[in-house]
Design an enzyme around this catalytic site. Structure first.
Site, short mmCIF file in Angstrom:
data_model
loop_
_atom_site.label_atom_id
_atom_site.label_comp_id
_atom_site.label_asym_id
_atom_site.label_seq_id
_atom_site.Cartn_x
_atom_site.Cartn_y
_atom_site.Cartn_z
N LYS A 70 -11.48 -1.90 6.82
CA LYS A 70 -10.13 -1.90 7.74
C LYS A 70 -10.54 -1.09 9.15
CE LYS A 70 -7.40 1.72 7.14
NZ LYS A 70 -6.22 2.72 6.57
N GLU A 100 0.89 -0.96 -0.03
CA GLU A 100 0.04 0.07 -0.10
C GLU A 100 0.97 1.18 0.04
OE1 GLU A 100 -2.83 2.46 2.94
OE2 GLU A 100 -2.73 0.13 3.20
N THR A 149 -4.45 5.85 1.97
CA THR A 149 -4.62 7.35 2.42
C THR A 149 -5.63 8.07 1.28
OG1 THR A 149 -2.63 6.95 3.64
CG2 THR A 149 -3.90 8.98 3.91
#
Length: 222
Positions: free
Chosen positions: A134, A45, A74
């Site tokens: 998440k 990521e 993000t």
């Protein structure tokens, strides 16, 4: 007529480690990713708090080909999501539950893992078609939170992120997590000139621990 649930795009995250890379500039990524992949970490990521991610993604994907899945994390706006998908992100990760971003990824059939902490947030992201949700920041709640969430939501796929250490990772898998997401405890000082060989060893250690915990849970569930 009852509407069908949104599709959940397929991403083989079961028993995997997602490495969260955050540094000053994306030009630093390649040797660190190479070391992670050598240690068995396949999901990478790249965070948008790092400068130059969009500019370097195509190069990174070309270098690693099918040996790694390269996503962008993000992601906080639909504009960022669209740009990430346009430059070839293989999955998206968000720090919060923004259904517009989830819908953007689902519409383009790209897996997305939206972040949340409360049952309401997590279920909303899952119901919108996320491949998993998440749990963030996970260290504030602990592994038993996964077990409790699976009471009312047994099918919901959960990935803890935030404060997960290498040695704690298997506890999250044993509690029912689909995969685990690690940043600082895995990366250490790799972006500041630290040993890449030690990074590979840390990657190998956590992948072995997570894999063993996954197999153990499968055995218990048979």
């Amino acid at each position: 007529m009852v509407a069908s649930s949104p599709p959940h795009p397929i991403l083989s995250l079961t028993g995997q480690v997602i490495a969260v890379l955050r540094t000053t500039h994306a030009s630093k990524y390649l040797p660190v990713i190479e070391s992670l992949v050598a240690g068995g970490v396949r999901f990478i990521e790249l965070t948008l708090t790092t400068e130059g991610v969009f500019d370097h993604l195509a190069e990174i994907r070309a270098v690693f080909g099918d040996t790694a899945e390269i996503g962008i994390g993000t992601v906080t706006t639909t504009g960022q999501a669209e740009c990430a998908l346009d430059v070839g992100a293989q999955f998206l990760v968000t720090p919060s539950t923004n259904l517009d971003i989830v819908n953007t990824a689902v519409a383009r059939e790209i897996p997305i893992v939206p972040g949340g902490l409360t049952p309401t947030e997590l279920h909303a992201g899952w119901s919108a078609g996320a491949v998993a949700v998440k749990v963030f920041p996970a260290s504030t709640v602990g592994p038993d939170y996964i077990r409790q969430l699976h009471g009312p939501f047994p099918q919901m796929q959960l990935i803890p992120s935030g404060g997960i250490t290498i040695e704690d990772a298997p506890r999250w898998i044993s509690a029912g997590a689909l995969a685990v997401s690690l940043g600082g405890p895995l990366l250490g000082d790799a972006f500041e000139g630290g040993s890449l060989a030690q990074l590979t060893e840390r990657a190998r250690r956590v992948t072995e621990l997570v894999s063993a915990a996954t197999e153990d849970r499968k055995g218990r569930n048979r």
